[in-house]
Design a protein around this motif. Structure first.
Motif, PDB file in Angstrom:
ATOM      1  N   GLY A 174      -0.494  -0.797  -9.549  1.00  0.00           N
ATOM      2  CA  GLY A 174      -1.846  -0.795 -10.086  1.00  0.00           C
ATOM      3  C   GLY A 174      -2.932  -0.731  -9.035  1.00  0.00           C
ATOM      4  N   ILE A 175      -3.945  -1.546  -9.224  1.00  0.00           N
ATOM      5  CA  ILE A 175      -5.085  -1.560  -8.309  1.00  0.00           C
ATOM      6  C   ILE A 175      -4.646  -1.949  -6.900  1.00  0.00           C
ATOM      7  CG2 ILE A 175      -7.238  -2.774  -7.759  1.00  0.00           C
ATOM      8  CD1 ILE A 175      -7.830  -2.832 -10.760  1.00  0.00           C
ATOM      9  N   GLY A 176      -3.740  -2.911  -6.788  1.00  0.00           N
ATOM     10  CA  GLY A 176      -3.285  -3.344  -5.467  1.00  0.00           C
ATOM     11  C   GLY A 176      -2.626  -2.234  -4.685  1.00  0.00           C
ATOM     12  N   LEU A 177      -1.782  -1.442  -5.340  1.00  0.00           N
ATOM     13  CA  LEU A 177      -1.126  -0.322  -4.668  1.00  0.00           C
ATOM     14  C   LEU A 177      -2.145   0.747  -4.305  1.00  0.00           C
ATOM     15  CD1 LEU A 177       1.435   1.050  -3.676  1.00  0.00           C
ATOM     16  CD2 LEU A 177       1.799   1.913  -5.999  1.00  0.00           C
ATOM     17  N   GLY A 178      -3.128   0.962  -5.169  1.00  0.00           N
ATOM     18  CA  GLY A 178      -4.192   1.917  -4.852  1.00  0.00           C
ATOM     19  C   GLY A 178      -4.986   1.500  -3.634  1.00  0.00           C
ATOM     20  N   ILE A 179      -5.276   0.201  -3.524  1.00  0.00           N
ATOM     21  CA  ILE A 179      -5.998  -0.316  -2.359  1.00  0.00           C
ATOM     22  C   ILE A 179      -5.155  -0.136  -1.098  1.00  0.00           C
ATOM     23  CG2 ILE A 179      -6.842  -2.431  -1.261  1.00  0.00           C
ATOM     24  CD1 ILE A 179      -7.665  -3.380  -4.105  1.00  0.00           C
ATOM     25  N   ALA A 180      -3.886  -0.522  -1.183  1.00  0.00           N
ATOM     26  CA  ALA A 180      -3.002  -0.405  -0.016  1.00  0.00           C
ATOM     27  C   ALA A 180      -2.884   1.043   0.440  1.00  0.00           C
ATOM     28  CB  ALA A 180      -1.621  -0.969  -0.358  1.00  0.00           C
ATOM     29  N   THR A 181      -2.780   1.970  -0.509  1.00  0.00           N
ATOM     30  CA  THR A 181      -2.667   3.393  -0.174  1.00  0.00           C
ATOM     31  C   THR A 181      -3.927   3.888   0.513  1.00  0.00           C
ATOM     32  OG1 THR A 181      -1.180   3.737  -2.063  1.00  0.00           O
ATOM     33  CG2 THR A 181      -2.276   5.683  -1.143  1.00  0.00           C
ATOM     34  N   ARG A 182      -5.095   3.495   0.016  1.00  0.00           N
ATOM     35  CA  ARG A 182      -6.358   3.900   0.635  1.00  0.00           C
ATOM     36  C   ARG A 182      -6.470   3.349   2.056  1.00  0.00           C
ATOM     37  NH1 ARG A 182     -11.874   5.460  -0.212  1.00  0.00           N
ATOM     38  NH2 ARG A 182     -12.796   5.256   1.858  1.00  0.00           N
ATOM     39  N   LEU A 183      -6.076   2.103   2.244  1.00  0.00           N
ATOM     40  CA  LEU A 183      -6.211   1.486   3.568  1.00  0.00           C
ATOM     41  C   LEU A 183      -5.259   2.115   4.575  1.00  0.00           C
ATOM     42  CD1 LEU A 183      -6.695  -2.258   2.547  1.00  0.00           C
ATOM     43  CD2 LEU A 183      -8.446  -0.543   3.078  1.00  0.00           C
ATOM     44  N   LEU A 184      -4.086   2.521   4.126  1.00  0.00           N
ATOM     45  CA  LEU A 184      -3.184   3.265   5.006  1.00  0.00           C
ATOM     46  C   LEU A 184      -3.844   4.561   5.464  1.00  0.00           C
ATOM     47  CD1 LEU A 184       0.317   2.947   3.310  1.00  0.00           C
ATOM     48  CD2 LEU A 184      -0.226   2.317   5.666  1.00  0.00           C
ATOM     49  N   ALA A 185      -4.474   5.259   4.529  1.00  0.00           N
ATOM     50  CA  ALA A 185      -5.159   6.508   4.866  1.00  0.00           C
ATOM     51  C   ALA A 185      -6.318   6.271   5.822  1.00  0.00           C
ATOM     52  CB  ALA A 185      -5.654   7.197   3.595  1.00  0.00           C
ATOM     53  N   ASP A 186      -6.905   5.067   5.747  1.00  0.00           N
ATOM     54  CA  ASP A 186      -8.009   4.725   6.656  1.00  0.00           C
ATOM     55  C   ASP A 186      -7.526   4.428   8.074  1.00  0.00           C
ATOM     56  OD1 ASP A 186      -9.866   4.982   4.619  1.00  0.00           O
ATOM     57  OD2 ASP A 186     -10.020   2.829   4.225  1.00  0.00           O
ATOM     58  N   GLY A 187      -6.230   4.260   8.250  1.00  0.00           N
ATOM     59  CA  GLY A 187      -5.691   4.013   9.579  1.00  0.00           C
ATOM     60  C   GLY A 187      -5.279   2.586   9.852  1.00  0.00           C
ATOM     61  N   TYR A 188      -5.340   1.720   8.840  1.00  0.00           N
ATOM     62  CA  TYR A 188      -4.900   0.340   9.024  1.00  0.00           C
ATOM     63  C   TYR A 188      -3.374   0.239   8.996  1.00  0.00           C
ATOM     64  CZ  TYR A 188      -9.684  -1.163   7.850  1.00  0.00           C
ATOM     65  OH  TYR A 188     -11.041  -1.358   7.823  1.00  0.00           O
ATOM     66  N   ALA A 189      -2.847  -0.802   9.632  1.00  0.00           N
ATOM     67  CA  ALA A 189      -1.479  -1.230   9.383  1.00  0.00           C
ATOM     68  C   ALA A 189      -1.531  -2.117   8.142  1.00  0.00           C
ATOM     69  CB  ALA A 189      -0.931  -2.008  10.572  1.00  0.00           C
ATOM     70  N   VAL A 190      -0.767  -1.770   7.111  1.00  0.00           N
ATOM     71  CA  VAL A 190      -0.901  -2.444   5.817  1.00  0.00           C
ATOM     72  C   VAL A 190       0.427  -3.063   5.402  1.00  0.00           C
ATOM     73  CG1 VAL A 190      -1.593  -2.225   3.398  1.00  0.00           C
ATOM     74  CG2 VAL A 190      -2.656  -0.756   5.139  1.00  0.00           C
ATOM     75  N   THR A 191       0.360  -4.342   5.027  1.00  0.00           N
ATOM     76  CA  THR A 191       1.496  -5.031   4.436  1.00  0.00           C
ATOM     77  C   THR A 191       1.116  -5.449   3.026  1.00  0.00           C
ATOM     78  OG1 THR A 191       2.192  -5.904   6.589  1.00  0.00           O
ATOM     79  CG2 THR A 191       3.104  -6.954   4.627  1.00  0.00           C
ATOM     80  N   ALA A 192       1.944  -5.081   2.065  1.00  0.00           N
ATOM     81  CA  ALA A 192       1.750  -5.493   0.682  1.00  0.00           C
ATOM     82  C   ALA A 192       2.666  -6.670   0.376  1.00  0.00           C
ATOM     83  CB  ALA A 192       2.059  -4.338  -0.267  1.00  0.00           C
ATOM     84  N   THR A 193       2.264  -7.484  -0.586  1.00  0.00           N
ATOM     85  CA  THR A 193       3.177  -8.505  -1.091  1.00  0.00           C
ATOM     86  C   THR A 193       3.569  -8.158  -2.519  1.00  0.00           C
ATOM     87  OG1 THR A 193       1.679 -10.080  -2.204  1.00  0.00           O
ATOM     88  CG2 THR A 193       1.831 -10.208   0.213  1.00  0.00           C
ATOM     89  N   SER A 194       4.790  -8.556  -2.868  1.00  0.00           N
ATOM     90  CA  SER A 194       5.238  -8.505  -4.256  1.00  0.00           C
ATOM     91  C   SER A 194       6.167  -9.692  -4.457  1.00  0.00           C
ATOM     92  CB  SER A 194       5.967  -7.195  -4.558  1.00  0.00           C
ATOM     93  OG  SER A 194       7.229  -7.137  -3.904  1.00  0.00           O
ATOM     94  N   ARG A 195       6.297 -10.112  -5.687  1.00  0.00           N
ATOM     95  CA  ARG A 195       7.158 -11.274  -5.935  1.00  0.00           C
ATOM     96  C   ARG A 195       8.602 -10.991  -5.540  1.00  0.00           C
ATOM     97  NH1 ARG A 195       5.148 -15.407  -9.280  1.00  0.00           N
ATOM     98  NH2 ARG A 195       7.277 -15.878  -9.945  1.00  0.00           N
ATOM     99  N   SER A 196       9.041  -9.740  -5.725  1.00  0.00           N
ATOM    100  CA  SER A 196      10.430  -9.382  -5.433  1.00  0.00           C
ATOM    101  C   SER A 196      10.661  -8.993  -3.975  1.00  0.00           C
ATOM    102  CB  SER A 196      10.856  -8.209  -6.315  1.00  0.00           C
ATOM    103  OG  SER A 196      10.137  -7.037  -5.971  1.00  0.00           O
ATOM    104  N   GLY A 197       9.575  -8.688  -3.273  1.00  0.00           N
ATOM    105  CA  GLY A 197       9.719  -8.194  -1.913  1.00  0.00           C
ATOM    106  C   GLY A 197      10.092  -6.731  -1.847  1.00  0.00           C
ATOM    107  N   ALA A 198       9.910  -6.023  -2.966  1.00  0.00           N
ATOM    108  CA  ALA A 198      10.244  -4.601  -3.025  1.00  0.00           C
ATOM    109  C   ALA A 198       9.033  -3.785  -3.426  1.00  0.00           C
ATOM    110  CB  ALA A 198      11.377  -4.368  -4.027  1.00  0.00           C
TER     111      ALA A 198
END
Length: 239
Positions: A14-38
């Motif tokens: 959802g929104i979290g994945l969209g944010i993470a994808t945008r930040l990767l494109a911006d050049g950040y190193a991005v780590t996402a969290t999920s309850r499952s770790g996947a």
């Protein structure tokens, strides 16, 4: 800031994945969290992931530790993980109220308490809390959700007063109705009712929210803190 490390909770969909994808494109190193770790199939290459239950302080501590060991100290954090359990006030159970507040508000507090350590040492940091127009606008059947999102405003402003002198900013992005799986599931009558209340005449896109988060994480937004930035097509009108 290219090369900075960002942690996005609930960044697996959802929104979290969209944010993470945008930040990767911006050049950040991005780590996402999920309850499952996947991560889901099709997640962007280069997106890191750690398991995290934001209602558990030990899990939050372990997630931040693992992310920093893999990609370096955190200087950017996006608290996006959240849940709903809608019910009318008189029918809402204690568990439905406390569970939503503990996840949405308590989870953000736990994350900031742990992740701010690296920011304080570095004397720089950007924090974005993903709130909701509902937090200030209100919504029937969502006393728990609205209270949790309104609480993020007080959290952001208190963190601003505590840590602003350390070069750390903390802001809230407040999305309105965003075109996600949740809104796609609405029947046509409800969709038209919601759309009629939005001056822009459309639901927002995940990219609209991601763009606002991206701006607030950038050095260019270094003098903005304790603010609530609506991304709602005018629905809230500054509430």
């Amino acid at each position: 800031m290219p090369d900075a490390h960002v942690l996005v909770t609930g960044g697996n969909r959802g929104i979290g994945l969209g944010i993470a994808t945008r930040l990767l494109a911006d050049g950040y190193a991005v780590t996402a969290t999920s309850r499952s770790g996947a991560l889901p199939d099709g997640a962007p290459a280069g997106l890191g992931v750690v398991a995290c239950d934001v209602t558990d302080a030990a899990s939050v501590d372990a997630a931040v530790t693992a992310a920093e060991q893999a990609r370096g100290p955190l200087t950017r954090v996006v608290a996006n993980a959240g849940v709903t359990a809608d019910q009318l006030l008189l029918r809402m159970s204690e568990e439905e109220f406390s569970g939503v507040v503990d996840t949405n508000l308590g989870g953000a507090w736990r994350l900031l308490k742990r992740a701010s350590k690296s920011m304080i040492r570095a004397r720089t940091g950007r924090v974005v809390l993903v709130g909701s127009v509902v937090g200030l606008y209100g919504s029937p059947g969502q006393t728990n959700y609205a209270a949790s999102k309104a609480g993020l405003v007080g959290l952001a402003r208190s963190v601003t007063r505590e840590l602003g002198g350390r070069g750390i900013t903390c802001n809230v992005v407040a999305p309105g109705f965003i075109d996600t799986d949740m809104t796609a599931a609405l029947d046509d009558e409800r969709k038209q009712s919601y759309l009629g209340a939005i001056p822009a005449g459309r639901f927002g896109a995940v990219d609209d929210v991601a763009a606002a988060v991206s701006f607030l994480l950038d050095d260019a937004a270094g003098y903005i803190s304790g603010a609530v930035v609506p991304v709602d097509g005018g629905l809230g009108m500054g509430h």
